[in-house]
Design an enzyme around this catalytic site. Structure first.
Site, PDB file in Angstrom:
ATOM      1  N   LYS A 286       0.842  -1.204   0.000  1.00 50.15           N
ATOM      2  CA  LYS A 286       0.000   0.000   0.000  1.00 50.15           C
ATOM      3  C   LYS A 286       0.873   1.249   0.000  1.00 50.15           C
ATOM      4  O   LYS A 286       1.990   1.213   0.512  1.00 50.15           O
ATOM      5  CB  LYS A 286      -0.881   0.023   1.263  1.00 50.15           C
ATOM      6  CG  LYS A 286      -1.995  -0.989   1.301  1.00 50.15           C
ATOM      7  CD  LYS A 286      -2.779  -0.873   2.604  1.00 50.15           C
ATOM      8  CE  LYS A 286      -3.907  -1.896   2.687  1.00 50.15           C
ATOM      9  NZ  LYS A 286      -4.946  -1.743   1.672  1.00 50.15           N
ATOM     10  N   ARG A 360     -10.150 -11.701   2.163  1.00 52.66           N
ATOM     11  CA  ARG A 360     -11.006 -12.771   1.629  1.00 52.66           C
ATOM     12  C   ARG A 360     -10.290 -14.114   1.679  1.00 52.66           C
ATOM     13  O   ARG A 360     -10.914 -15.158   1.832  1.00 52.66           O
ATOM     14  CB  ARG A 360     -11.437 -12.402   0.198  1.00 52.66           C
ATOM     15  CG  ARG A 360     -10.299 -12.239  -0.761  1.00 52.66           C
ATOM     16  CD  ARG A 360     -10.674 -11.486  -2.033  1.00 52.66           C
ATOM     17  NE  ARG A 360     -10.716 -10.040  -1.840  1.00 52.66           N
ATOM     18  CZ  ARG A 360     -10.995  -9.156  -2.798  1.00 52.66           C
ATOM     19  NH1 ARG A 360     -11.274  -9.561  -4.027  1.00 52.66           N
ATOM     20  NH2 ARG A 360     -11.011  -7.882  -2.547  1.00 52.66           N
TER      21      ARG A 360
HETATM   22  N1  BES Z   1      -8.058  -3.911   4.407  1.00 56.71           N
HETATM   23  C1  BES Z   1      -8.216  -3.532   3.052  1.00 56.71           C
HETATM   24  C2  BES Z   1      -9.525  -2.813   2.760  1.00 56.71           C
HETATM   25  C3  BES Z   1      -9.742  -1.456   3.366  1.00 56.71           C
HETATM   26  C4  BES Z   1      -9.449  -0.315   2.653  1.00 56.71           C
HETATM   27  C5  BES Z   1     -10.318  -1.331   4.607  1.00 56.71           C
HETATM   28  C6  BES Z   1      -9.706   0.923   3.208  1.00 56.71           C
HETATM   29  C7  BES Z   1     -10.576  -0.088   5.152  1.00 56.71           C
HETATM   30  C8  BES Z   1     -10.274   1.049   4.445  1.00 56.71           C
HETATM   31  C9  BES Z   1      -8.181  -4.753   2.146  1.00 56.71           C
HETATM   32  O1  BES Z   1      -7.383  -5.807   2.572  1.00 56.71           O
HETATM   33  C10 BES Z   1      -7.645  -4.309   0.831  1.00 56.71           C
HETATM   34  O2  BES Z   1      -6.541  -3.875   0.791  1.00 56.71           O
HETATM   35  N2  BES Z   1      -8.463  -4.414  -0.213  1.00 56.71           N
HETATM   36  C11 BES Z   1      -8.084  -3.990  -1.507  1.00 56.71           C
HETATM   37  C12 BES Z   1      -8.566  -5.022  -2.497  1.00 56.71           C
HETATM   38  C13 BES Z   1      -8.044  -4.812  -3.889  1.00 56.71           C
HETATM   39  C14 BES Z   1      -6.571  -5.101  -3.939  1.00 56.71           C
HETATM   40  C15 BES Z   1      -8.797  -5.716  -4.818  1.00 56.71           C
HETATM   41  C16 BES Z   1      -8.746  -2.646  -1.786  1.00 56.71           C
HETATM   42  O3  BES Z   1      -9.883  -2.437  -1.392  1.00 56.71           O
HETATM   43  O4  BES Z   1      -8.069  -1.787  -2.349  1.00 56.71           O
HETATM   44 ZN    ZN Z   2      -5.373  -5.618   1.940  1.00 56.74          ZN
END
Ligand code: BES
Ligand code: ZN
Ligand code: ZN
Length: 508
Positions: A286, A360
Site C-alpha cells: 500500500k 477474503r
Molecule cells: N483492508 C483492506 C480494505 C480497506 C481499505 C479497509 C480501506 C478499510 C479502508 C483490504 O485488505 C484491501 O486492501 N483491499 C483492496 C482489495 C483490492 C486489492 C482488490 C482494496 O480495497 O483496495
Molecule cells: Zn489488503
C-alpha cells in the site's frame, strides 16, 4: 462496568451530576418542559432566540444555579421524529455521553418519553421491541461516551472514573425497562472492548496477543475457546491463512469460540471475522499515506469476539460459534507473491493476483473452520474493500447474501442494535470476474464493483449454507464526519447486531 437503573424521580427532583432531556425540532419533550418551568422559561427563551433548535445531536448544556437539585441539564436534539431510528438515537446519546464525561459527570439521568419510543416503533415496525430498543440506544449510547482511546499517553490526564451510573427516566410503569438496562450495559461494555481493540496499535495487538486477550476475556464465562496455533493450522492444511501469514514474523492463529445455548440439533450460527492485525498490502504494498489506519483491519474479528462475550453474559438459547483467523499481512523474503497459488483448507485453490486482497483469503479458511464446527448459517464480517467506503461512506455497512430470508434477519437485528446495513447486489453476472486460468478462483476481479467481486469470492466458500457478508471497511472507523453526524473514531460495529441476531436465532 457502568451501573444502569430506572429513574423514578421527576427530572426536577433528581440529584445527578447531569440530567439529559430531549427535544425534537417540533417541540420539547415532557421532561424538557418541566425543566423549562423550573428555570422560569429559560429553554423557551433560548428556543425563541434560535439558540436551541432540537436539531439532530445538538447539545445545549445549561447550569441550573440551584433551581434544580442537578447542577447541569443537557438538552439533546433528536431532529425530526420521522427520521429517528435506533442508529440516530444511539449516536445522539453517544455524543451526549462523551460530552458529559469530558465535563466530569459521574452520574447521569436521561429522560426519554413515549414519543421517542413511538418514533423507534415507527422505524423498526416491531411494537414489542420498541421499548427495549429505545432503552438500549439511550443507555448504551451514554456508556460509549466513556471510551477515551488515550491509554498510551504516559502522562495520564485525571479524568476520573468517567460515567459510573446511568439512570433512565420518563418511562416509568412500562415493564421491561430494567431488563433492557441490564442488557444495555453489557452491550456497551462489549462495544467499548471492540473499539479499544480496533484502535490498538499493531505492535500491541499481534495475532498472538489478540488470542491471549480473547482467552482472558472469556476466562470464567463458560464459553469454550480454542486457539489453533501455526502447527495446528499446518495440520489442518489451512493453506489460505498460512499463505497470507508467510511474510510475517508473527505467527498466525485461528481463534474459535463456542456457545452452546440452544438445542444440540438446532441451527448453529457462525460469526466469522477478519483478523488482519496489520495490513501493509504485502508485496502489492500500500502507499504510505494513511497506512497507519490498517491497524483496524482486525475490526471484524474484534466484533465477533466482543459479541461472543456479550452472548456469554446474556445467554440466548441459541448455538453460536465465533471464528477469527488472524495474521499480519507483510512483505518480506518469505512473503506470498502475485501469481502464487494457495490451497485453502477446503481444498479449493486460489490464484493470488494481488496480495493486498488478503482478507477474503484468510476468511476462506475461517469459513471452512466454521463449517467443520457445525455451522448451519454463516455471517462473515470484514474490513474488506476500499470500494465499499467509496460506495457507502462511513454510514452504512455493505451487506451481501446468497439467502434473502437470512439477510432480512440480519437487517432486522441491525435495526434493533443501532447499526446500519445496506443491501448490495450479487447477481450472477458478477460471478465471471473471478474465473482463473490456472486455479479454482483468482483473488481479485477487475476494477469495477470491487466490493461485489470480494463477496462473490467468499460466497464460493460458504457453498450451500445461508450466508451473509458484512463489509465494514467504512463503518469500522469514522474519520471524516463530514457526510453526516456520526461519532468519530472506532465504532465497534456490528457487535450489537450480532447479539440481536443470536436472540433472533433463539426464537427459531
Ligand atoms: N483492508 C483492506 C480494505 C480497506 C481499505 C479497509 C480501506 C478499510 C479502508 C483490504 O485488505 C484491501 O486492501 N483491499 C483492496 C482489495 C483490492 C486489492 C482488490 C482494496 O480495497 O483496495
Ligand atoms: Zn489488503
Ligand atoms: Zn485488509
Amino acid at each position: 462496568m457502568v451501573q444502569a437503573s430506572t429513574q423514578t424521580r421527576a427530572v426536577t427532583d433528581v440529584d445527578s451530576d447531569a440530567v439529559v432531556v430531549t427535544a425534537f425540532e417540533d417541540g420539547f419533550s415532557p421532561a424538557a418542559q418541566e425543566v423549562d418551568r423550573a428555570l422560569d422559561g429559560l429553554l423557551t427563551e433560548m428556543r425563541d432566540g434560535k439558540e436551541l433548535s432540537g436539531k439532530f445531536a445538538e447539545r445545549t448544556v445549561i447550569h441550573t444555579l440551584g433551581r434544580m437539585p442537578s447542577k447541569r441539564v443537557m438538552v439533546l436534539g433528536l431532529g425530526k421524529p420521522k427520521q429517528l431510528d435506533t442508529y440516530r438515537l444511539h449516536n445522539a446519546f453517544w455524543f451526549a455521553g462523551a460530552a458529559l464525561r469530558k465535563q466530569g459527570a459521574h452520574s447521569v439521568s436521561a429522560y426519554v418519553d413515549g414519543a421517542v419510543v413511538d418514533a423507534i416503533h415507527g422505524r423498526n415496525g416491531e411494537s414489542a421491541a420498541a421499548l427495549p430498543d429505545t432503552v438500549h440506544a439511550v443507555a448504551t449510547g451514554l456508556a460509549l461516551g466513556n471510551y477515551q482511546g488515550d491509554s498510551n499517553k504516559s502522562e495520564k490526564k485525571d479524568n476520573g472514573p468517567g460515567i459510573e451510573s446511568i439512570a433512565v427516566g420518563g418511562l416509568d410503569g412500562r415493564p421491561g425497562v430494567d431488563e433492557a438496562l441490564r442488557q444495555a450495559v453489557i452491550l456497551a461494555e462489549a462495544t467499548n472492548t471492540v473499539r479499544a481493540w480496533a484502535a490498538a496499535p499493531s505492535n500491541q495487538l499481534t495475532p498472538t496477543l489478540l488470542a491471549e486477550a480473547a482467552q482472558k476475556l472469556f476466562a470464567g464465562t463458560g464459553l469454550e475457546v480454542e486457539v489453533l496455533d501455526k502447527a495446528a493450522l499446518q495440520r489442518e492444511k489451512a493453506g489460505a491463512l498460512l499463505g497470507v501469514a508467510q511474510g510475517s514474523d508473527e505467527p498466525p492463529v485461528m481463534i474459535a469460540v463456542r456457545w452452546d445455548g440452544g438445542a444440540p440439533d438446532g441451527p448453529r450460527l457462525a460469526l466469522v471475522g477478519k483478523g488482519i492485525t496489520f495490513d501493509t498490502g504485502g508485496i502489492s504494498i500500500k502507499p504510505s499515506a494513511g497506512m497507519e489506519t490498517m491497524k483496524f483491519d482486525m475490526g471484524g474479528g474484534a466484533a465477533v469476539l466482543g459479541a461472543m462475550w456479550a452472548i456469554s453474559q446474556l445467554k440466548p438459547k441459541a448455538n453460536v460459534i465465533g471464528v477469527v483467523p488472524a495474521t499480519e499481512n507483510m512483505p518480506s523474503g518469505h512473503a506470498y507473491k502475485p501469481g502464487d497459488v494457495l490451497t485453502s483448507m477446503s481444498g479449493k485453490t486460489i490464484e493470488v493476483l494481488n496480495t493486498d486482497a488478503e482478507g477474503r483469503i484468510i476468511l476462506a479458511d475461517g469459513i471452512e473452520w466454521a463449517k467443520r464446527m457445525g455451522a448451519t448459517h454463516i455471517v462473515d464480517v470484514a474490513t474488506l474493500t476500499g470500494a465499499i467506503v467509496v460506495a457507502l461512506g462511513h454510514v452504512n455497512t455493505g451487506m451481501f447474501t446468497n439467502d434473502e430470508d437470512f439477510a432480512a434477519m440480519v437487517a432486522r437485528a441491525s435495526r434493533r442494535g443501532g447499526d446500519r446495513v445496506a443491501p448490495m447486489p450479487m447477481h450472477p453476472e458478477y460471478d465471471v470476474a473471478l474465473t482463473s486460468e490456472v486455479a479454482d478462483m483468482k483473488n481479485i476481479g477487475g476494477r469495477e464493483a470491487g466490493s461485489v467481486s470480494a463477496a462473490v469470492f467468499l460466497r464460493e466458500f460458504a457453498g450451500e449454507l445461508p450466508w451473509v457478508h458484512l463489509d465494514i471497511a467504512g463503518t469500522v472507523w469514522n474519520d471524516q464526519g463530514d457526510l453526516t453526524v456520526v461519532p468519530k473514531g472506532p465504532s465497534g460495529t456490528p457487535v450489537r447486531t450480532f447479539v440481536h441476531l443470536a436472540f433472533e436465532f433463539a426464537k427459531q
